[in-house]
Design a protein around this motif. Structure first.
Motif, short mmCIF file in Angstrom:
data_model
loop_
_atom_site.label_atom_id
_atom_site.label_comp_id
_atom_site.label_asym_id
_atom_site.label_seq_id
_atom_site.Cartn_x
_atom_site.Cartn_y
_atom_site.Cartn_z
N HIS A 179 0.87 -1.17 0.00
CA HIS A 179 0.00 0.00 0.00
C HIS A 179 0.90 1.22 0.00
CE1 HIS A 179 -3.43 2.45 2.11
NE2 HIS A 179 -3.16 2.87 0.90
N LEU A 180 0.76 2.06 -1.04
CA LEU A 180 1.71 3.15 -1.25
C LEU A 180 1.02 4.51 -1.30
CD1 LEU A 180 3.73 1.54 -4.19
CD2 LEU A 180 4.26 1.42 -1.75
N ALA A 181 1.80 5.53 -1.03
CA ALA A 181 1.40 6.91 -1.26
C ALA A 181 2.61 7.64 -1.85
CB ALA A 181 0.96 7.58 0.05
N HIS A 182 2.35 8.70 -2.61
CA HIS A 182 3.49 9.39 -3.22
C HIS A 182 3.28 10.90 -3.24
CE1 HIS A 182 2.34 10.24 -7.70
NE2 HIS A 182 1.27 10.32 -6.94
N ILE A 183 4.40 11.58 -3.39
CA ILE A 183 4.43 13.03 -3.60
C ILE A 183 5.20 13.26 -4.89
CG2 ILE A 183 5.32 15.24 -2.76
CD1 ILE A 183 4.97 14.12 0.10
N LEU A 184 4.61 14.00 -5.81
CA LEU A 184 5.24 14.27 -7.09
C LEU A 184 5.58 15.75 -7.20
CD1 LEU A 184 6.01 13.55 -10.07
CD2 LEU A 184 3.62 14.11 -10.65
N VAL A 185 6.83 16.03 -7.49
CA VAL A 185 7.24 17.38 -7.88
C VAL A 185 7.40 17.34 -9.40
CG1 VAL A 185 9.00 19.17 -7.70
CG2 VAL A 185 8.38 17.82 -5.68
N ALA A 186 6.41 17.86 -10.10
CA ALA A 186 6.34 17.69 -11.55
C ALA A 186 7.34 18.55 -12.28
CB ALA A 186 4.92 17.99 -12.04
N LEU A 187 7.79 18.04 -13.41
CA LEU A 187 8.63 18.79 -14.34
C LEU A 187 7.95 18.81 -15.69
CD1 LEU A 187 12.19 17.34 -13.53
CD2 LEU A 187 11.24 19.53 -12.79
N PRO A 188 7.97 19.94 -16.39
CA PRO A 188 7.36 19.98 -17.74
C PRO A 188 8.19 19.18 -18.72
CG PRO A 188 8.52 22.03 -17.27
CD PRO A 188 8.56 21.22 -16.00
N ASP A 189 7.58 18.81 -19.84
CA ASP A 189 8.33 18.15 -20.91
C ASP A 189 9.46 19.05 -21.37
OD1 ASP A 189 6.66 15.96 -20.85
OD2 ASP A 189 5.36 16.70 -22.46
N GLY A 190 10.63 18.45 -21.59
CA GLY A 190 11.78 19.22 -22.04
C GLY A 190 12.26 20.22 -21.01
N SER A 192 14.21 22.51 -18.52
CA SER A 192 15.56 23.08 -18.59
C SER A 192 16.36 22.66 -17.37
CB SER A 192 15.47 24.61 -18.66
OG SER A 192 14.94 25.12 -17.44
N ALA A 193 17.65 22.89 -17.42
CA ALA A 193 18.52 22.56 -16.28
C ALA A 193 18.09 23.33 -15.04
CB ALA A 193 19.98 22.87 -16.64
N GLU A 194 17.67 24.58 -15.24
CA GLU A 194 17.23 25.38 -14.11
C GLU A 194 15.94 24.83 -13.50
OE1 GLU A 194 15.97 30.03 -13.09
OE2 GLU A 194 16.57 29.45 -15.11
N GLN A 195 15.00 24.39 -14.35
CA GLN A 195 13.75 23.82 -13.86
C GLN A 195 14.01 22.51 -13.11
OE1 GLN A 195 11.80 23.83 -17.73
NE2 GLN A 195 10.24 25.24 -16.96
N ILE A 196 14.93 21.71 -13.62
CA ILE A 196 15.27 20.45 -12.96
C ILE A 196 15.89 20.72 -11.59
CG2 ILE A 196 16.77 18.41 -13.06
CD1 ILE A 196 16.43 18.51 -16.13
N ALA A 197 16.78 21.70 -11.53
CA ALA A 197 17.43 22.04 -10.26
C ALA A 197 16.40 22.56 -9.25
CB ALA A 197 18.52 23.08 -10.50
N PHE A 270 10.18 14.49 -9.96
CA PHE A 270 10.79 13.85 -8.79
C PHE A 270 9.69 13.29 -7.88
CE2 PHE A 270 13.94 16.95 -10.16
CZ PHE A 270 15.10 16.18 -10.16
N GLN A 271 9.91 12.07 -7.40
CA GLN A 271 8.91 11.41 -6.57
C GLN A 271 9.47 11.00 -5.22
OE1 GLN A 271 5.64 8.92 -8.04
NE2 GLN A 271 6.90 8.57 -9.85
N LEU A 272 8.61 11.14 -4.21
CA LEU A 272 8.83 10.54 -2.90
C LEU A 272 7.76 9.47 -2.74
CD1 LEU A 272 9.20 13.81 -0.79
CD2 LEU A 272 11.05 12.32 -1.56
N LEU A 273 8.16 8.30 -2.26
CA LEU A 273 7.23 7.19 -2.14
C LEU A 273 7.22 6.68 -0.71
CD1 LEU A 273 5.43 5.76 -4.28
CD2 LEU A 273 7.12 3.93 -4.32
#
Length: 447
Positions: A179-190, A192-197, A270-273
């Motif tokens: 039984h799982l729960a998650h937190i998603l920090v979404a990133l848009p398609d493509g 940028s390095a700044e968005q990923i950071a 990025f996900q936390l599970l």
């Protein structure tokens, strides 16, 4: 996939909810005419947004600290409303319609779930300041979205027998469900390095709050997750190992309930599970044994051409012949009026007791193997039945395959439909407003 998706008659975004007091919503939501967002050729009114926010707050009564700040909550709920508008428009463009009759049936079901009648529900809504037509429109939209999702599943989602076999083998090898729960920090398609950071920093910050015990996982999901299930605390339900991302699967088997892993980079961000609890897969699947009967029958129909009395007299005669030593199968071939089984001497094969109705089941269960019942009446006419044999059948394996097929299909649908929503959102023109002034016209799609 043949999954039938039930209509959720009162979602978090409905005008009211069967689990939320209507008066709470009425107190918090005042009708306003200002535009909250423009969605392609449609609009979301500020009054719609306020009703939806009030409903969310009613759901979290007593747990308000788990909700994000009002501005964040407003944006989360507004995004959901945008997606509802887009899905309804797509459904209507695909020819999906909800008739007035179907809508009335759904409304009656809501009233019954509230222990009320439709008229009483109408009066209650009015007394709490909720427009009945708005409520109907909300329910219509919800049914429409469910039908779009069902149509999507039927046209795009399939599960092969090989996939079921592989999942069953993995389930047997692993022995557990998670039984799982998650937190998603979404990133848009493509991204940028700044968005990923920036995404990595946010995910690390959330994990630090969890490690320090400053927030529990559900509250953190509500506040920070970009997943569509954020307001449900990020709950993912029960999953087998094959349904867990490969990046987490091996670690999951070493974790204890309550532990959190991540953040790990995935296709959506990025996900936390969190591992909530573990159970034995075989115990969860369980076994289910039913009694099945092998039987033969003879039918004499009651219809316009044959009265009940005439049919009863005929079946009594046939029963007397069998009691006198005549072969049941031969009598059935000669005299039964059931065209489906007559040629097989009345043979019905193996069947559970309720297969042909309660009267038939009661008769076949009440005699011994080899015995013949007394004549009995059903809607079709008069019968006699011979019980040939009895067996106990474990249908657990069939149930387990069905459950596994359903689970795989649900996982595929979740992934594919989320991608569909992301595409739908990315292609749409959406303009958020502050009062009547445009606030922005571009909001990143949520995964």
């Amino acid at each position: 996939m043949t999954k039938s998706f039930p209509v959720l008659l009162a979602s978090l975004l409905a005008v009211s909810s069967v689990s939320a007091p209507l008066q709470v919503i009425a107190q918090e939501a005042q009708p306003l005419d200002r535009i909250a967002a423009v969605v392609d050729e449609d609009v979301i009114l500020q009054s719609e947004l306020q009703r939806a926010i009030a409903n969310i707050k009613a759901q979290y009564a007593g747990r308000e600290a788990q909700l994000p700040p009002d501005d964040v909550l407003s944006r989360q709920v507004l995004e959901r409303l945008v997606l509802v508008k887009l899905q309804v428009a797509r459904a209507q463009g695909s020819g999906i319609r909800v008739s007035d009759q179907e809508l009335t049936q759904a409304m009656n079901a809501i009233a019954q779930q509230n222990g009320s009648t439709l008229d009483a529900l109408r009066q209650r809504l009015a007394s709490d300041g909720i427009d009945f037509n708005d409520f109907r429109a909300s329910v219509r939209d919800e049914i429409t979205v469910q039908r779009l999702r069902q149509s999507f599943a039927q046209s795009r989602i399939s599960v092969s027998e090989g996939e079921v076999d592989a999942a069953l083998k993995q389930q047997a090898d692993a022995g557990n469900q998670f039984h799982l729960a998650h937190i998603l920090v979404a990133l848009p398609d493509g991204a940028s390095a700044e968005q990923i950071a920036t995404g990595q920093k946010k995910a690390d910050g959330v994990k630090a709050l969890l490690d320090k015990g400053e927030l529990d996982f559900n509250a953190a999901a509500v506040r920070y997750s970009d997943s569509p299930n954020a307001l449900e605390g990020g709950d993912l339900g029960w999953r087998t190992l094959d349904e867990i991302p490969a990046a987490f699967a091996q670690t999951m088997q070493q974790m204890k309930p309550g532990e959190v892993v991540g953040p790990i980079r995935g296709p959506s961000g990025f996900q936390l599970l969190k591992l909530v609890e573990v159970r034995d897969a075989s115990a969860a699947a369980g076994t289910h044994t039913v009694t099945e009967y092998h039987g033969r029958h003879i039918l004499v129909r009651v219809d316009d051409a044959q009265s009940d009395a005439a049919a009863k007299a005929k079946i009594d005669t046939l029963r007397a012949r069998i009691a006198g030593g005549a072969d049941f199968q031969q009598v059935a071939k000669e005299s039964s009026e059931d065209t489906n089984s007559k040629g097989q001497g009345g043979d019905l094969g193996w069947f559970p007791a309720d297969a042909f109705g309660p009267a038939f089941g009661q008769q076949v269960a009440g005699i011994q193997d080899g015995g013949v019942s007394q004549p009995f009446r059903t809607d079709a006419g008069w019968h006699i039945v011979q019980r040939v044999g009895t067996r106990q059948t474990d249908v657990g394996s069939d149930n387990q395959r069905a459950q596994v097929r359903e689970t795989i299909g649900r996982r595929k649908l979740e992934d594919e439909y989320n991608r569909f929503l992301q595409e739908l959102r990315g292609e749409a023109y959406v303009s958020f407003r502050s009062g009547d002034r445009a606030e922005n016209t571009a909001t990143p799609p949520q995964s």
